[in-house]
Design a protein around this motif. Structure first.
Motif, PDB file in Angstrom:
ATOM      1  N   GLN A   1      76.532  62.763  50.099  1.00  0.00           N
ATOM      2  CA  GLN A   1      75.337  63.367  49.514  1.00  0.00           C
ATOM      3  C   GLN A   1      75.612  63.876  48.108  1.00  0.00           C
ATOM      4  O   GLN A   1      74.817  63.667  47.189  1.00  0.00           O
TER       5      GLN A   1
ATOM      6  N   ARG B   1      71.032  55.905  54.716  1.00  0.00           N
ATOM      7  CA  ARG B   1      69.587  55.678  54.613  1.00  0.00           C
ATOM      8  C   ARG B   1      69.288  54.218  54.923  1.00  0.00           C
ATOM      9  O   ARG B   1      70.060  53.340  54.578  1.00  0.00           O
TER      10      ARG B   1
ATOM     11  N   ASP C   1      63.360  55.234  55.199  1.00  0.00           N
ATOM     12  CA  ASP C   1      64.013  56.178  54.284  1.00  0.00           C
ATOM     13  C   ASP C   1      63.723  55.837  52.823  1.00  0.00           C
ATOM     14  O   ASP C   1      63.528  56.721  51.998  1.00  0.00           O
TER      15      ASP C   1
ATOM     16  N   ASP D   1      63.734  58.965  50.140  1.00  0.00           N
ATOM     17  CA  ASP D   1      64.915  59.703  50.567  1.00  0.00           C
ATOM     18  C   ASP D   1      66.224  59.198  49.962  1.00  0.00           C
ATOM     19  O   ASP D   1      67.280  59.728  50.282  1.00  0.00           O
ATOM     20  N   SER D   2      66.168  58.172  49.125  1.00  0.00           N
ATOM     21  CA  SER D   2      67.383  57.631  48.520  1.00  0.00           C
ATOM     22  C   SER D   2      67.479  58.067  47.064  1.00  0.00           C
ATOM     23  O   SER D   2      66.746  57.554  46.216  1.00  0.00           O
TER      24      SER D   2
ATOM     25  N   ASN E   1      65.712  55.706  44.276  1.00  0.00           N
ATOM     26  CA  ASN E   1      64.535  56.336  43.661  1.00  0.00           C
ATOM     27  C   ASN E   1      64.502  56.136  42.154  1.00  0.00           C
ATOM     28  O   ASN E   1      63.429  55.959  41.571  1.00  0.00           O
TER      29      ASN E   1
END
Length: 191
Positions: free
Chosen positions: A56, A109, A114, A119-120, A124
């Motif tokens: 993350q 993901r 996702d 959520d990436s 994104n």
């Protein structure tokens, strides 16, 4: 994040980058940090949780770097810049790249949910560049998530072949190959 937790995560990342994910063990991290064998477990319940923290942080760091380098003025230049930034990451940190983007991970993901939900952190940035290009009429109107998946799959596939020794080009020629392939795709989606 506490200082000890951050130190443990940094040690895990350093080991992963230098030696690969198999070398990342809780005992090794404790030794690297000069703490008891149980200390990493006080901050992370298991190795997988620790590795997901590393992932993350790395994804957020990469995405922030990409956002800083994209202009939002020229969508095609932003797509090439994003390609270069991914190639820089893949070529200079191959073990971390492989673990983040291609290794099976329980919390990785997945398409479609996702990615469509935003959520990436890294995809994104690509989706934003595509949406910008579509809004400006530079790119043909299409599903930005689907187009991003096409571009990412093509580039990740080439990187996997390069890392696996299947593309026998020096890094600068490999980079040029990736940009030529990006141009081929862009030729098909430009407005």
């Amino acid at each position: 994040m506490t200082e000890t937790r951050a130190t443990i995560a940094a040690a895990a990342r350093r080991i992963l980058e230098d030696e690969g994910v198999a070398a990342v063990t809780m005992r090794r991290i404790a030794t690297e940090c000069g703490v008891s064998a149980m200390t990493p477990y006080w901050h992370f319940p298991n190795r997988e949780t620790l590795l997901e923290q590393v992932c993350q942080e790395a994804f957020d760091e990469v995405a922030a770097g990409w956002r800083q380098r994209t202009t939002k003025q020229d969508p095609l230049a932003d797509l090439h810049a994003t390609t270069d930034l991914l190639l820089d990451f893949a070529l200079h940190r191959p073990r971390l790249y492989d673990y983040l983007f291609t290794a099976p991970r329980p919390a990785a993901r997945r398409y479609p949910d996702d990615f469509a939900a935003g959520d990436s952190p890294t995809l994104n940035v690509l989706i934003e560049a595509l949406r910008n290009g579509m809004r400006r009429g530079v790119l043909r109107d299409d599903d930005p998530v689907g187009v991003a998946l096409t571009l990412a799959a093509q580039l990740h596939g080439l990187i996997a072949l390069h890392h696996g020794g299947r593309i026998g080009l020096p890094d600068d020629e490999f980079r040029a190959l990736c940009h030529r392939n990006l141009e081929r795709i862009l030729d098909g989606i430009t407005g």
